[in-house]
Scaffold this motif. Sequence first.
Motif, PDB file in Angstrom:
ATOM      1  N   ARG A 137       0.835  -1.209   0.000  1.00 46.16           N
ATOM      2  CA  ARG A 137       0.000   0.000   0.000  1.00 46.16           C
ATOM      3  C   ARG A 137       0.868   1.258   0.000  1.00 46.16           C
ATOM      4  N   LEU A 138       1.929   1.261   0.805  1.00 50.44           N
ATOM      5  CA  LEU A 138       2.812   2.416   0.862  1.00 50.44           C
ATOM      6  C   LEU A 138       3.520   2.650  -0.472  1.00 50.44           C
ATOM      7  N   SER A 139       3.730   1.590  -1.237  1.00 51.34           N
ATOM      8  CA  SER A 139       4.437   1.725  -2.511  1.00 51.34           C
ATOM      9  C   SER A 139       3.502   1.928  -3.699  1.00 51.34           C
ATOM     10  N   MET A 140       2.182   1.964  -3.476  1.00 48.86           N
ATOM     11  CA  MET A 140       1.250   2.172  -4.584  1.00 48.86           C
ATOM     12  C   MET A 140       1.497   3.503  -5.285  1.00 48.86           C
ATOM     13  N   ALA A 141       1.798   4.555  -4.519  1.00 46.63           N
ATOM     14  CA  ALA A 141       2.058   5.857  -5.132  1.00 46.63           C
ATOM     15  C   ALA A 141       3.272   5.784  -6.047  1.00 46.63           C
ATOM     16  N   ARG A 142       4.330   5.127  -5.616  1.00 58.15           N
ATOM     17  CA  ARG A 142       5.525   4.963  -6.449  1.00 58.15           C
ATOM     18  C   ARG A 142       5.225   4.114  -7.677  1.00 58.15           C
ATOM     19  N   HIS A 143       4.336   3.142  -7.537  1.00 53.57           N
ATOM     20  CA  HIS A 143       3.999   2.263  -8.659  1.00 53.57           C
ATOM     21  C   HIS A 143       3.219   3.014  -9.736  1.00 53.57           C
ATOM     22  N   LEU A 144       2.321   3.917  -9.324  1.00 55.27           N
ATOM     23  CA  LEU A 144       1.389   4.536 -10.267  1.00 55.27           C
ATOM     24  C   LEU A 144       1.784   5.944 -10.709  1.00 55.27           C
ATOM     25  N   ALA A 145       2.642   6.635  -9.956  1.00 55.78           N
ATOM     26  CA  ALA A 145       2.996   8.020 -10.273  1.00 55.78           C
ATOM     27  C   ALA A 145       4.512   8.147 -10.435  1.00 55.78           C
ATOM     28  N   PRO A 146       4.974   9.039 -11.318  1.00 56.57           N
ATOM     29  CA  PRO A 146       6.419   9.236 -11.494  1.00 56.57           C
ATOM     30  C   PRO A 146       7.037   9.900 -10.265  1.00 56.57           C
ATOM     31  N   PRO A 147       8.354   9.764 -10.079  1.00 58.95           N
ATOM     32  CA  PRO A 147       9.002  10.301  -8.878  1.00 58.95           C
ATOM     33  C   PRO A 147       8.745  11.784  -8.630  1.00 58.95           C
ATOM     34  N   LYS A 148       8.653  12.604  -9.675  1.00 62.44           N
ATOM     35  CA  LYS A 148       8.462  14.038  -9.467  1.00 62.44           C
ATOM     36  C   LYS A 148       7.090  14.361  -8.876  1.00 62.44           C
ATOM     37  N   LEU A 149       6.149  13.434  -8.987  1.00 61.81           N
ATOM     38  CA  LEU A 149       4.815  13.638  -8.425  1.00 61.81           C
ATOM     39  C   LEU A 149       4.579  12.776  -7.187  1.00 61.81           C
ATOM     40  N   LEU A 150       5.649  12.169  -6.654  1.00 60.27           N
ATOM     41  CA  LEU A 150       5.466  11.250  -5.526  1.00 60.27           C
ATOM     42  C   LEU A 150       4.855  11.949  -4.321  1.00 60.27           C
ATOM     43  N   TYR A 344       9.973  11.427   2.394  1.00 63.77           N
ATOM     44  CA  TYR A 344      11.414  11.489   2.655  1.00 63.77           C
ATOM     45  C   TYR A 344      12.035  10.093   2.603  1.00 63.77           C
ATOM     46  N   VAL A 345      11.398   9.131   3.266  1.00 61.70           N
ATOM     47  CA  VAL A 345      11.935   7.773   3.296  1.00 61.70           C
ATOM     48  C   VAL A 345      11.986   7.182   1.891  1.00 61.70           C
ATOM     49  N   GLN A 346      10.917   7.334   1.118  1.00 65.15           N
ATOM     50  CA  GLN A 346      10.881   6.712  -0.201  1.00 65.15           C
ATOM     51  C   GLN A 346      11.839   7.370  -1.187  1.00 65.15           C
ATOM     52  N   LEU A 347      12.101   8.650  -1.026  1.00 65.25           N
ATOM     53  CA  LEU A 347      13.009   9.338  -1.939  1.00 65.25           C
ATOM     54  C   LEU A 347      14.478   9.189  -1.541  1.00 65.25           C
ATOM     55  N   GLU A 348      14.745   9.079  -0.239  1.00 61.75           N
ATOM     56  CA  GLU A 348      16.125   9.080   0.236  1.00 61.75           C
ATOM     57  C   GLU A 348      16.687   7.678   0.485  1.00 61.75           C
ATOM     58  N   ALA A 349      15.850   6.685   0.665  1.00 57.28           N
ATOM     59  CA  ALA A 349      16.341   5.337   0.964  1.00 57.28           C
ATOM     60  C   ALA A 349      16.973   4.717  -0.279  1.00 57.28           C
ATOM     61  N   PRO A 350      18.036   3.927  -0.102  1.00 57.94           N
ATOM     62  CA  PRO A 350      18.598   3.180  -1.238  1.00 57.94           C
ATOM     63  C   PRO A 350      17.522   2.277  -1.847  1.00 57.94           C
ATOM     64  N   GLN A 351      17.375   2.340  -3.176  1.00 61.42           N
ATOM     65  CA  GLN A 351      16.253   1.660  -3.806  1.00 61.42           C
ATOM     66  C   GLN A 351      16.330   0.135  -3.703  1.00 61.42           C
ATOM     67  N   ASP A 352      17.530  -0.417  -3.597  1.00 59.02           N
ATOM     68  CA  ASP A 352      17.623  -1.868  -3.485  1.00 59.02           C
ATOM     69  C   ASP A 352      17.261  -2.360  -2.077  1.00 59.02           C
ATOM     70  N   ARG A 353      17.107  -1.418  -1.129  1.00 60.09           N
ATOM     71  CA  ARG A 353      16.717  -1.784   0.236  1.00 60.09           C
ATOM     72  C   ARG A 353      15.362  -1.207   0.612  1.00 60.09           C
ATOM     73  N   LEU A 354      14.689  -0.560  -0.338  1.00 59.48           N
ATOM     74  CA  LEU A 354      13.472   0.165   0.008  1.00 59.48           C
ATOM     75  C   LEU A 354      12.383  -0.755   0.538  1.00 59.48           C
ATOM     76  N   GLY A 355      12.214  -1.929  -0.061  1.00 63.24           N
ATOM     77  CA  GLY A 355      11.177  -2.851   0.413  1.00 63.24           C
ATOM     78  C   GLY A 355      11.387  -3.228   1.862  1.00 63.24           C
ATOM     79  N   ARG A 356      12.645  -3.511   2.214  1.00 68.46           N
ATOM     80  CA  ARG A 356      12.940  -3.878   3.599  1.00 68.46           C
ATOM     81  C   ARG A 356      12.716  -2.706   4.552  1.00 68.46           C
TER      82      ARG A 356
END
Length: 415
Positions: A137-150, A344-356
């Motif tokens: 659910r937290l990642s739905m915005a990232r899935h459906l919208a581009p980063p500039k509109l996150l 902040y968390v979704q934009l700043e976290a390393p993407q290979d560790r974001l799920g964790r």
Amino acid sequence: MRAHPLEAVRARIADFKAVFAIPAFATYQAGNVIMTTGFWMQRIAVGWVTWELTGSEAWLGTVAFAELFPSLLTALWGGSLADKHDAPKIMFWGQIASAAVSVALALLYFTGTLMPWAMAGMMAVLGAVSGVLLPARLSMARHLAPPKLLSSALAVNSTGFNLSRFLGPALAAGLLVLGSAGLVFTVSAVGFLALSIALYRIRNVPSQTQRVPSSQPVNMVGVMRDLMHTPLILGVLMLQLAQGLLIRPASELFPAYAEVAFGRGEVGLGLLNAALGIGAIIGALLMAKAQDGRAALLQILTTSAVFALSLLVFAVTSIFWLALAVLLLHGATMSSSNIAALAYVQLEAPQDRLGRILSLYTIIFRVGPALGAFLFGITAEANGLMTTGVGFALAGLLATGGLALFILKPRNQYQ
């Protein structure tokens, strides 16, 4: 200075229009608002039926704990699923399971067999399902919208969620006055199914953000190791934990506040939740986009401090309409702080560790309020609502100050 809030609203509305121009996002939001309206209706009914059956603040805290705590056991699995599978597909099956819980609650109520322990059991099942779903659910915005509109997509999510927080209690209060808690549970089941239909329609929409797979297994040790390398994200997560333990639990005791502190019954319960929801919508609309990471951190800390202070005022007042006004501010700072922290968390976290990292965010977001509600309820049973509210608010303010010192500590590089 006077034009700043208006300009913030205009900028936010422009971004909202851009987000809603994405068909899949619009479809998801339509189903999500229906679902969350039913969710809040059910949340109100669960609290009120528990209060009617027991008349106990401790039982209110226990049922809230039962719903939120199982996320601790399932969130890491949910984070692993979110790294491997598209969010809409995970969400789809979760809505089916959630609808089944609501149907079970309705059947128990209509047959006269819904006891406090059964309510707690059903809420524990729902909490376990929610723990699996929340990283997706937290990642739905990232899935459906581009980063500039996150940030704007997250604000839309929050606005819809809190619009439902306004509509749901109002609808639930009307049905509860008529003695129809079972109908509330039925409507909630329909809401979960409505979102499942929307998710099915967008199940094959490609993600707007490329997933970076991780070869490491998802476990608590690995998550904590990751966070040691990202101290600012760790600080933001700890602030969310402090809010969950000390500030947010007060809303779980609204049935007791409505009856004991203000003597307003079901209608008062609906108004308390509605005020909180309206405030949260205002907070999402007025929240200005931070220009950089440090500005975002200052925004998170400032809103968190006001969040705690507003709880302090709410706890000491005996004037119902003043309490509603304070809850508008309480809700505004709650939503703006949460939106800024999640972005902040979704934009700043390393993407290979974001799920964790999102799986840990899930645990904090769910388990913090669960434990806090349990402790708030037990403490209120022994010492009263006012004393408990004041104590928790002061502790939340102190925690915010301490974490501000950690988060704003000068570092060699921005992590």
